[in-house]
Structures are given as C-alpha cells and as structure tokens.
Scaffold this active site. Structure first.
Site, PDB file in Angstrom:
ATOM      1  N   HIS A 424      29.755  26.642  46.352  1.00 30.17           N
ATOM      2  CA  HIS A 424      28.719  27.655  45.698  1.00 30.17           C
ATOM      3  C   HIS A 424      28.755  28.929  46.714  1.00 30.17           C
ATOM      4  CE1 HIS A 424      24.731  29.375  45.525  1.00 30.17           C
ATOM      5  NE2 HIS A 424      25.010  29.173  44.140  1.00 30.17           N
ATOM      6  N   ARG A 514      58.396  36.905  63.247  1.00 27.86           N
ATOM      7  CA  ARG A 514      58.899  36.147  64.501  1.00 27.86           C
ATOM      8  C   ARG A 514      58.327  34.776  64.473  1.00 27.86           C
ATOM      9  NH1 ARG A 514      56.622  40.185  69.294  1.00 27.86           N
ATOM     10  NH2 ARG A 514      57.940  38.609  70.442  1.00 27.86           N
ATOM     11  N   ARG A 582      62.922  35.902  62.670  1.00 28.54           N
ATOM     12  CA  ARG A 582      63.546  35.808  63.998  1.00 28.54           C
ATOM     13  C   ARG A 582      63.134  34.610  64.689  1.00 28.54           C
ATOM     14  NH1 ARG A 582      62.236  39.710  69.114  1.00 28.54           N
ATOM     15  NH2 ARG A 582      60.910  38.022  69.502  1.00 28.54           N
TER      16      ARG A 582
END
Length: 641
Positions: A424, A514, A582
């Site tokens: 709620h 990354r 990467r």
C-alpha cells in the site's frame, strides 16, 4: 446482459458478466467475469463465484431509508458542519443497522448454496469483496478503499460480511478519495463479490503488475510473493519475494527470461483461524519458509505468461492479485484491474535527480519513485497519532494502510519498516508522486523525531536514507527534443538495478557494461569468496555471504545465476539491440579477495619462499586450479586443503 427495461436480478454469476457490466457490478466483479468468459479458455484459472448487483445495493438503501439520511450527512460534510470521522461513522452505522429485504437475502443465500455445491458440498469458504461502480477504472483505482473479508463460512457469517461490505463504501478513506476524485457519493453504488477461497493459507499469494512499477518499463512483469493469504503483501505487512520477468521472450518455451529473483524476509503470514470468532490469524513463518522462495521458476514463468495474456486482452498495463492453492498446487488469478499510475505518466519527459554531495548512509530499502527529498523525520507508529504530523516532514512508520493517506499526501518523503514494491505504501506513494523507501527493516527504531534526513530514490532500485540535508539537482530531459543522428547511439550502464530507468532513451543498445560493476552492484560478493568461503576471515562477512547463497547447491551457482540475471536485466530495456560486456579484471589479492583460511577445516602447506627458508605467510596456497570447489587442492603440491 439483461434486455433494456428489464428488472436487473440481484445476483449474477461471474461467467455471465464482462467488462460492459461495470455500472451493474463494479469494476472488480466485471473484470472477474471478463476473465472467466474470455481468458479461462486460454488457461488462466479464476476461482468461481457470483456478484450482487448495484440494483441490490440501491434496493437495500431505499428499503432501509438510508438514502435521505445519507444525502443529508454528505451535505453537512461539504458545509463543514461535522468532521470526516463523524460523518463516516454515522454513515456506516446506517448500513450496519439495516436489514436485507427477503428477496435480496434469498438470492444471495441460494447462490451461496449453489457455489458450495459446486465446490464439493458443505459450506464453502469464500472471500467477500467490495466492488464499487466507480472502482478499478482506468483513471481511478480506489485501491484499498473498501473492505475485503476472507475465509467467510456459513450463511449467517456471509450475510453479516455483505452488510459490512455495504458499510465500507463510506469508510473515512473512501469518502475522502471520492471527494478528491470528484465522484458524487450518492451516485456510486456497491456490488459484492462472493468468490471461492483458494487455499493459499497452505501455500502463498501476492501481487503482479504487467509493467515495471518504478520506471514504467512496459516489457517487464513484476511479481511479489509471500506465504499465506495475500492481504499481508497488499497491506505491506511483510517484505515479500520479488521476481521480474522479461515478457517478450516468454513465448519461447526453451528460455527462462527471469531477470530478477530476490528472496524477501517474509517474517509473517496470514492463515485461517481455528475456533473463536476470528476468520484469519497472522502468525510467524518458519525458518524454512523465510529461507525459501515462494514460487518455483516454472510458476514464475506461468504467472508472467498470464500477465502478458491479461495485458494483451485488456490493451493496457494491469495490476493483478494471484494465489496458489496448497491442496492442488494450482495457481489462480483472483483480481485484475488497470494500473493507473506509471502507465499514465508523460512518456516524453525524464526527470533526473542527482545528489551533489554524499552523506553517511543510515538505511536502505526498496526505492519507490526516482526522486530525492530532504527534511526532518517524524516517527509515527500508530494511525491514532497521525494528528501530530507536520506538513513537509518525512514520515517514518512501520507500514501504511488507506487510513494514512491524508498525511502521506502532505509528506516530503516516506520511510517504512515493512513492505515491498507492491505494498500500500508503495502504490499510494507513486500515485501521490512522493518518494518513498519501503522495507528498511528498522527505520522506526533507527531514526528519531526531528532528525535531518535525505532520502534518495535516484540510485536504482535500492533507496538510501542519508544523514543530514544534502544538496541535489533536478534535470528535466525532453526526449522529443533529442535530434535524430546518422550514427546509432548506445549507452554505458554500470548497474542492472538502474537499467530500466533509461528504457525511454532512443539508444540502440549498450556500448559498455563492465562486468566488475555488475558484480559489485548486483552480485555483491567477490567471486573468490564464493569459491573459497573458508578463507573469509570476518564472521560478519561470512554470515552475509551465507545469507546470499542460501538455497543454492554451491556458492558458485549463486554467482553464475545472479550474474546472468544481472546482465539480462541490463540488456532487457534495449532488446533486441546488442549489449557489449567487458570481462572482469578482478585481482585475487585485492581488498575484496578472500582472506587466509581460518578454523578447523583449514589445512596449510609449507613451501620454500625462495630464500631457502620456509615461510608460512608465503605458503597459504591458492586453489585457483581446474579442480572443482568440492575437491580443493594446493596448486603447487596438489595436497588437499
């Protein structure tokens, strides 16, 4: 539907109703009928039941002489001659003292007997729900304004629950909500839904949205789950499990597009009461229940497919409630209504909030909204004390229900101990545009009245409460003003938790993600600490790791599964465009690397340090070998460790 001019019957079975019947049985019951008629053939289970009609409500009002008295009280409220509480209490008393005309009572009881027979005989246990004719509309949800009664069994108990449903049309909060939305109190009628109970007290239940409730990302379904009856999730009384599903890939049975799976604390559950006058009881969950997920992956995917089906049928984002029957292990949808907050936001504008300074983090929880707010804390534990709330303060409380709305709309921000993103407090905060952090666990114990705070919901899914008043800035970006480019633009994103926020950007994928950022923000533990947990020296860190990996066969499984989901969540907003990740350059001897073995399970090898002497410090062997974790060995001497 009835012929024009014909007298409306007082009771209608769900299978005879559809969305055209909102004026007759209210939004909730009309939607249940629509699902039974149109979606049950497509595999969506809805518990059977029936609804009383608006005509039955109006007949009850007229026979008991309530209409004129009610109109007079509403006029007195408008003139300011009495308080909302006084008017609401007097209005409810009119209904509670009223009597059902015989023809209405007989219609309800005959339908209940038929429902009991359909359910296998005896007196069926039913949920008795209110469905107002101005409820669950695309622009006004009225969520939580009227009452629901669970595990109602027997004819006398059913009629009393129906009477209390009628009275709940005039709760203080319902009167205030209609005033705010401009609905005429005397033109709104109430239908009662009587629905066979799903034995979720023996399993679990929760709430599901076909849209991400924070960012408005439309291709995700968000599911909350807790043990027992679903009222604890709706009320925000528990911290539920949270699952996020990427809908576009659900049609491929070979895939498992669950992009988030977070286990909640689930400290309590609501079950059937045995003996006495109470119908339900809230009890503590077991350790096993707290440590387990409520739903399996197959069940999560099934609910996700149902969410996509319901949304496609209604043509808009939907807010649903589901339940699992512990006797049959079957899933059911027990409600479906339009989502009325994030799906109606202005699509072409993004407001970006950013802190200009950092303070000490005091609390964390689930972020509701994407804004930042600052002010003084005001800790209020009971609705009886809301009169001391000051406009512009940050409300700190255990949980909220509709009775708290009058002060929630005056708060600069909201912090709760309990509740998830479908509670709620979360739903109302979104509707009001007030930033909130829910499920902090101990906000009311940690914070004090008058303490200066800054709450930030601008850092992803996790909201942070900072000490002090911190400066921040707001930037509004008009996406319609972004020029077209010949070069396809991509974005760089560090955290999966924040990825959904940027789904509106005209990006053609992720140019750089990354891996170490995904691990630190989403996985939250160094991979070597999972491969070699015995080498984590800190008891506190070891406990935190144990909590993260609980329920997985191997700690490494937690890493692989969570990392995969993190990458998937980061990629989802930009699908089908590419995402370039990467790979990690983690160092095994960095600050987050595991520490030397401690305890009786650890064994040590002695090797030459290179200077002709044996050095224990240089001989705590790495186990970075091709051997599986269950067969650890020294990489240099192959001795088991």
């Amino acid at each position: 539907m009835s012929e024009p001019g014909a007298r409306e019957p007082f009771v209608a079975w769900f299978e005879t109703l559809d969305n055209r019947d909102v004026p007759r049985v209210g939004g909730k019951n009309a939607s249940l009928g629509e699902m039974v008629q149109q979606l049950a053939p497509r595999g969506i289970r809805v518990p059977e039941g029936f609804a009383t009609t608006a005509d039955a409500y109006r007949e009850f009002v007229n026979v008991n002489g309530i209409d004129q008295q009610l109109a007079g009280r509403m006029q007195a409220l408008e003139r300011g001659e009495a308080s909302l509480h006084e008017i609401g209490e007097a209005a409810r008393r009119l209904f509670l003292e009223g009597q059902f005309p015989p023809e209405i009572a007989n219609a309800i009881l005959n339908a209940y007997r038929e429902l009991s027979a359909r359910s296998g005989g005896g007196q069926a246990s039913v949920a008795v729900r209110s469905s107002a004719t101005a409820e669950d509309l695309p622009d006004a949800s009225f969520a939580g304004q009227q009452e629901t009664f669970l595990n109602v069994r027997g004819e006398r108990e059913l009629m009393e629950a129906c009477r209390r449903c009628y009275a709940s049309l005039f709760t203080d909060r319902a009167i205030a909500y209609r005033e705010a939305k401009g609905f005429n109190h005397m033109e709104v009628a109430l239908s009662i839904g009587v629905q066979r109970m799903v034995r979720s007290d023996l399993a679990g239940s929760g709430v599901m949205f076909s849209i991400d409730t924070e960012s408005g990302f439309p291709r995700a379904a968000v599911i909350s789950a807790a043990w027992g009856l679903g009222e604890t999730v709706v009320q925000g009384a528990v911290d539920p499990d949270k699952y996020v599903v990427f809908k576009p890939l659900l049609a491929d049975a070979r895939l498992c597009p669950i992009v988030e799976k977070t286990r909640g604390a689930k400290a309590r559950k609501m079950v059937y009461a045995v003996g006495g006058s109470a119908r339900t009881l809230t009890v503590q969950t077991t350790r096993k229940e707290r440590d387990s997920f409520v739903l399996s992956e197959d069940e999560i995917l099934q609910l996700g497919r149902w969410a996509a089906t319901v949304e496609a049928h209604y043509g808009r984002a939907m807010d649903m409630e589901w339940a699992k029957d512990g006797e049959t292990d079957e899933l059911y949808l027990v409600q479906a209504r339009p989502e009325t907050v994030v799906s109606t936001r202005r699509a072409g504008v993004i407001k970006a909030y950013k802190l200009k300074a950092r303070g000490r983090s005091i609390l964390v929880g689930s972020a509701i909204g994407e804004a930042i707010a600052a002010g003084e804390a005001l800790v209020i534990r009971s609705v009886d004390d809301i009169g001391r709330f000051r406009d512009g303060a940050i409300l700190v409380t255990e949980m909220t229900d509709p009775d708290w709305v009058p002060i929630m709309k005056k708060a600069a921000g909201i912090i709760t101990d309990h509740g998830g993103t479908t509670s709620h407090a979360a739903i109302v905060s979104r509707e009001l545009g007030v930033p909130a952090i829910v499920g902090t666990g101990h906000g009311t114990r940690t914070l004090r009245d008058g303490q200066e705070l800054t709450i930030s919901c601008a850092e992803g899914e996790q909201g942070v409460v900072y000490e002090g008043i911190l400066p921040y800035e707001v930037e509004e970006v008009n996406l319609d003003a972004i020029p077209q480019t010949r070069t396809e633009m991509m974005v760089n994103i560090a955290s999966p938790a924040a990825a959904f926020r940027w789904w509106r950007l005209p990006a053609k994928g992720v140019g750089l993600a990354r891996l170490e950022f995904i691990v630190s923000n989403f996985v939250r533990v160094h991979p070597m600490a999972l491969l070699e947990p015995d080498r984590v020296a800190s008891p506190t860190q070891r406990f935190e790791i144990d909590q993260l990996v609980h329920g997985y066969d191997e700690p490494a499984d937690y890493f692989v599964e969570t990392l995969a989901r993190g990458i998937a969540k980061l990629a989802a907003p930009f699908h089908p465009h590419p995402v370039i990740v990467r790979l990690s350059d983690f160092k095994t001897n960095g600050a987050a690397a595991p520490r030397p073995y401690r305890g009786t399970r650890a064994k040590r090898c002695l090797h030459s340090s290179g200077n002709g002497r044996t050095s224990e410090a240089s001989t705590l062997c790495s186990t970075r070998s091709a051997r599986p974790p269950s067969k650890r060995a020294c990489a240099r001497c192959a001795r088991p460790v």
